[in-house]
Design an enzyme around this catalytic site. Structure first.
Site, PDB file in Angstrom:
ATOM      1  CE  LYS A 129     -14.180   5.685   0.627  1.00  0.00           C
ATOM      2  NZ  LYS A 129     -13.221   5.662   1.749  1.00  0.00           N
ATOM      3  CG  HIS A 136      -1.961  -1.002   1.255  1.00  0.00           C
ATOM      4  ND1 HIS A 136      -3.232  -0.799   0.765  1.00  0.00           N
ATOM      5  CD2 HIS A 136      -1.936  -2.274   1.691  1.00  0.00           C
ATOM      6  CE1 HIS A 136      -3.936  -1.903   0.913  1.00  0.00           C
ATOM      7  NE2 HIS A 136      -3.167  -2.817   1.476  1.00  0.00           N
ATOM      8  CB  THR A 152     -10.269   4.702  -1.241  1.00  0.00           C
ATOM      9  OG1 THR A 152      -9.791   5.009   0.073  1.00  0.00           O
ATOM     10  CG2 THR A 152      -9.550   3.474  -1.768  1.00  0.00           C
ATOM     11  CE  LYS A 181      -2.906  10.567   3.312  1.00  0.00           C
ATOM     12  NZ  LYS A 181      -3.508   9.724   2.269  1.00  0.00           N
ATOM     13  CE  LYS A 211      -6.780  14.022   0.548  1.00  0.00           C
ATOM     14  NZ  LYS A 211      -6.781  12.858  -0.314  1.00  0.00           N
ATOM     15  NE  ARG A 212      -3.894   9.677  10.292  1.00  0.00           N
ATOM     16  CZ  ARG A 212      -3.610   8.726  11.173  1.00  0.00           C
ATOM     17  NH1 ARG A 212      -4.472   7.764  11.427  1.00  0.00           N
ATOM     18  NH2 ARG A 212      -2.476   8.739  11.836  1.00  0.00           N
TER      19      ARG A 212
HETATM   20  C1  26Q Z   1       3.438   0.618  10.280  1.00  0.00           C
HETATM   21  C2  26Q Z   1       4.347   0.245  11.244  1.00  0.00           C
HETATM   22  C3  26Q Z   1       4.087   0.464  12.584  1.00  0.00           C
HETATM   23  C4  26Q Z   1       2.894   1.052  12.940  1.00  0.00           C
HETATM   24  C5  26Q Z   1       1.972   1.426  11.990  1.00  0.00           C
HETATM   25  C6  26Q Z   1       2.244   1.214  10.642  1.00  0.00           C
HETATM   26  C7  26Q Z   1       1.260   1.617   9.606  1.00  0.00           C
HETATM   27  C8  26Q Z   1      -0.080   1.787   9.917  1.00  0.00           C
HETATM   28  C9  26Q Z   1      -0.986   2.163   8.939  1.00  0.00           C
HETATM   29  C10 26Q Z   1       1.655   1.829   8.302  1.00  0.00           C
HETATM   30  C11 26Q Z   1       0.751   2.198   7.331  1.00  0.00           C
HETATM   31  C12 26Q Z   1      -0.583   2.374   7.644  1.00  0.00           C
HETATM   32  C13 26Q Z   1      -1.584   2.773   6.670  1.00  0.00           C
HETATM   33  C14 26Q Z   1      -1.368   2.932   5.390  1.00  0.00           C
HETATM   34  C15 26Q Z   1      -2.431   3.355   4.466  1.00  0.00           C
HETATM   35  O1  26Q Z   1      -3.542   3.647   4.855  1.00  0.00           O
HETATM   36  N1  26Q Z   1      -2.133   3.387   3.165  1.00  0.00           N
HETATM   37  C16 26Q Z   1      -3.136   3.781   2.172  1.00  0.00           C
HETATM   38  O2  26Q Z   1      -3.760   2.610   1.672  1.00  0.00           O
HETATM   39  C17 26Q Z   1      -4.843   2.926   0.826  1.00  0.00           C
HETATM   40  C18 26Q Z   1      -5.518   1.636   0.442  1.00  0.00           C
HETATM   41  O3  26Q Z   1      -4.726   0.935  -0.458  1.00  0.00           O
HETATM   42  C19 26Q Z   1      -4.389   3.710  -0.386  1.00  0.00           C
HETATM   43  O4  26Q Z   1      -5.523   4.103  -1.124  1.00  0.00           O
HETATM   44  C20 26Q Z   1      -3.599   4.948   0.038  1.00  0.00           C
HETATM   45  O5  26Q Z   1      -3.049   5.587  -1.089  1.00  0.00           O
HETATM   46  C21 26Q Z   1      -2.499   4.535   1.020  1.00  0.00           C
HETATM   47  O6  26Q Z   1      -1.840   5.689   1.523  1.00  0.00           O
END
Ligand code: 26Q
Length: 767
Positions: free
Chosen positions: A655, A358, A651, A549, A543-544
């Site tokens: 929406k 991702h 995503t 971003k 978004k986050r």
């Molecule tokens: C990693 C290590 C330790 C703690 C937390 C994490 C962690 C947690 C959440 C790393 C990444 C995330 C989330 C990532 C995320 O939401 N990525 C998004 O995924 C979407 C679905 O595929 C995409 O549409 C987005 O582009 C992408 O940013």
């Protein structure tokens, strides 16, 4: 029979299903039975309880079509993920069970409003953002396609923190979501999970995932000893010492910033070990059923796992399921007790597992120190070492090794993604561009080894939540125009094309948008006391919060517009409300500084007599799924403005587009494919493309030069340091100055303007 009720204000017919000509009495009879009173006499809380009971009864009575029962015996997908951002479930469950209109009608007849009852449900925020929401959307789609697939994850007692603002800065407060209103169902499934120095006993909880014709499950694992009392009352800090008390206490609020690592490993192992046992147990049960009708030579066993299960690994968070399955198979042997060799186990597991990537952001790629793994889950290390050894025997290129040797006290780093790629059968990116980048650059060394494993699966969203549920008026109108086939086959929406030039349809659609805008204005006022003008353009970025971003780009653009209005350069400016919603990872200082900066801008432009009727900036607090449902339907403009190449897919963009917003975004992620589908005329693309970014990096990008050469840019960017805004008295050395310095000079660890704000700003403002 179907009755249509005409709603004069919205010029819309609502389809209400009635039975035998009288309003359905189902909820009423449950309320009498359960609570000893009529539905009319129930509070909203009681109505919610009654609806939950109704759903449970519908589930118990559901006719199980043979086809679906049969499919449960066949191959099953396990979507394993550390996050499932499911949001509220009541309305979605009613829609998916086909009883939404009926329930709404009965409630209305009893003087109740479904929207009010929805407010009772606490939202399950078991995810950070896109990755977790994608998992939830997939579960809905899988069930509605009638496919055999369940989710596997963790039952966090506290979801993603609740965000409040104090003096414009983010503060995190705990989000307790489990109560009697939750949809969790305890099960008998329980395992003993071993860690280095102790064991825990797990319990599986299920959430039903209703499809049109079948019900799937989201399995969430938990332990009974979690102690919610160890959470520090004033924030989200908690005692990190006793794993038995905190294992499933919190969802990690780190969206790509590393933190709290040890506990994260305990969580991940707990999730995958439970998942692996569940998968093997279900495989065994299926084999036993199938074997009853099979002869000796045909009997199924764990060796047939790839025929009976596919395990989709959602990013690297569940990667340890690969060594864990291998460990279980080699240590315990097959169903009939015969031994399974390491070679065989690797073959079985590799043919069953698939990995979704991702992100290409280096800081989000998980690499765990060997020392941590040895300390938490020593039983996995021999397997991981064996997997690494086999890679080293086959390939010279050290960049594809699983264990990276280090001279520090880490005793080496385990590259989780490398395990997935070598020992899984599929690697997918989440949009065309993202997959291209994986193949050509980020994972090129692996692509050269296994070209056949790489594939693209562009993300998607469930239409049931993101159109039918969140935009009833639009959904009903579409149904009037083209029938309701689109509810289960999104391609059918193409039939709307025949109305593209029909002004009465277009007018009706804009009436619906206007109603949603008015509803959002009312909701924001009721919830947060925010007043917005529903006749202004709603320009939305939710978004986050992350530098890539580029909410900061939007902020700079607003400041540019602000100065131009003040200088009389925009006499025909249409009043616009800029709405932001975003949570920042608690440890991500720059993201938090950007939130504060936008709140300061809001303070300025909303109160300046020259601009207050033309510009309004609103940062809603605690943006979450429920907010999104109200926001996406009311948007005129959506802003997916990531630096090209960095948003894997996005995503939210889908929406907004689905609900009729225009898009102002970069040529990135799924924006590209949306433009291909919806027409470039509906997507205002701006800025450097991925190849431009690559070229700029090669040539040497110098933001300082651009900033010094363009007085308008300089003026805007300098509002970070020139006293325009209060950085809590930290002028010159506070968080705004740090942002400014990062943009113009860079730091010892990152080149200036790493995300190309300055380069894109004029192009963005123009578009
Ligand atoms: C990693 C290590 C330790 C703690 C937390 C994490 C962690 C947690 C959440 C790393 C990444 C995330 C989330 C990532 C995320 O939401 N990525 C998004 O995924 C979407 C679905 O595929 C995409 O549409 C987005 O582009 C992408 O940013």
């Amino acid at each position: 029979i179907k009755v249509e009720s005409f709603c004069p204000r919205h010029h819309i017919y609502n389809n209400i299903r009635m039975e035998s000509g009288i309003m359905s009495d189902k909820l009423n009879s449950i309320s009498n039975e359960l609570l000893n009173k009529n539905l009319k006499a129930c509070s909203n809380e009681e109505c919610y309880e009654v609806i939950k009971e109704y759903v449970a009864r519908l589930e118990a009575l559901r006719e199980r079509e043979d086809k679906y029962l049969q499919s449960k015996l066949g191959k099953k997908l396990y979507y394993i993920s550390a996050e499932f951002l499911i949001g509220k479930l009541m309305s979605n469950n009613l829609i998916n069970l086909g009883v939404y209109d009926e329930v709404r009608a009965e409630l209305e007849a009893a003087g109740k409003e479904l929207a009010q009852i929805e407010e009772i449900e606490s939202e399950a925020s078991l995810g950070n953002g896109g990755l977790g929401r994608l998992a939830a959307c997939f579960l809905d789609s899988i069930a509605n396609l009638g496919l055999n697939g369940d989710g596997v994850g963790l039952n966090y007692h506290l979801g993603l923190f609740r965000q409040v603002f104090e003096n414009g800065r983010q503060k995190e407060v705990p989000d307790y979501w489990i109560g009697k209103d939750s949809w969790l169902i305890p099960t008998d499934v329980s395992y003993k999970i071993d860690f280095a120095d102790f064991s825990v006993t797990s319990r599986m909880y299920d959430i039903n995932v209703y499809g049109e014709k079948t019900t799937n499950k989201l399995h969430l694992f938990d332990i009974a000893t979690v102690n919610e009392a160890i959470v520090n009352k004033s924030g989200i800090d908690f005692d990190k010492d006793d794993i038995k008390e905190n294992l499933t206490l919190f969802l990690y609020p780190d969206d790509s910033d590393e933190k709290g690592r040890m506990l994260r490993i305990y969580q991940q192992y707990f999730m995958v070990s439970n998942g692996a046992r569940l998968i093997l147990d279900e495989c065994r049960a299926k084999c036993e059923q199938l074997n009853a009708a099979l002869t000796d030579g045909e009997r199924k066993s764990y060796r047939n796992l790839p025929e009976l299960a596919v395990i989709q690994i959602n990013d690297t968070h569940p990667t340890m399921i690969i060594p864990e399955l291998i460990r279980l198979l080699t240590e315990n042997g097959d169903i009939d007790g015969t031994a399974i060799s390491m070679d065989e186990a690797i073959k079985i597991v590799s043919a069953s597992c698939a990995y979704t990537n991702h992100t290409i952001l280096a800081e989000a790629l998980e690499k765990w120190p060997v020392r941590y793994l040895e300390k938490c889950v020593p039983q996995l290390m021999p397997v991981i070492r064996e997997l690494d050894k086999r890679v080293r025997e086959r390939y010279d290129d050290s960049s594809v090794y699983i264990i990276e040797e280090r001279d520090d006290d880490s005793r080496g780093l385990v590259h989780m993604a490398h395990i997935d790629i070598h020992y899984g059968m599929s690697v997918n990116g989440v949009a065309k561009l993202h997959t291209q980048i994986l193949k050509n650059t980020e994972l090129n060394n692996f692509y050269k080894l296994y070209p056949e494993k790489f594939n693209n699966k562009t993300n998607g969203i469930t239409f049931r939540r993101w159109l039918i549920h969140c935009n009833h008026e639009l959904a009903d109108y579409i149904t009037q125009l083209i029938g309701d086939g689109y509810k289960h086959d999104a391609d059918k929406l193409k039939a709307l094309m025949s109305y593209a030039e029909d002004t009465s349809v277009i007018e009706h659609l804009s009436d619906i948008k206007q109603n949603n805008k008015t509803a959002l204005a009312k909701y924001l006022y009721d919830k947060q006391g925010i007043v917005i003008n529903d006749n202004s353009i709603y320009d939305i970025q939710v978004k986050r919060l992350h530098e890539y971003k580029r909410q900061l780009l939007n902020a700079f653009s607003i400041m540019t517009i602000y100065f131009r209005i003040k200088e009389g350069k925009l006499p025909n400016w249409t009043p616009t409300t800029f709405i932001f919603g975003a949570k920042a990872a608690p440890g991500y200082a720059r993201a938090k500084a950007i939130i504060k900066y936008i709140n300061e801008i809001a303070d300025l432009v909303n109160n300046d007599p020259d601009t207050k009727d033309k510009l309004k900036v609103v940062f809603i607090s605690n943006y979450n799924v429920s907010y999104a449902e109200k926001i996406v339907v009311a948007a005129d403009l959506s802003e997916p403005t990531s630096t090209a190449g960095l948003e894997a897919s996005g995503t939210g963009n889908m929406k907004f587009m689905l609900n009729g917003a225009l898009t102002l975004g970069t040529y990135d992620g799924a924006n590209i494919e949306i433009a291909e589908c919806a027409g470039e005329e509906n997507e205002y693309i701006f800025g450097a493309r991925e190849e431009d970014i690559e070229r700029l990096k090669k040539e040497g990008y110098d933001p300082k030069k651009l900033y010094e050469a363009n007085p308008e840019i300089k003026k805007v960017v300098d509002t970070l340091i020139d006293g325009t805004f209060d950085d809590d008295g930290a002028q010159g050395e506070g968080s705004f100055a740090e942002l400014h310095n990062a943009l113009i000079n860079g730091t010892s660890w990152q080149e200036a303007d790493h995300y190309f704000h300055i380069y894109d700003l004029p192009l963005y403002v123009e578009t």
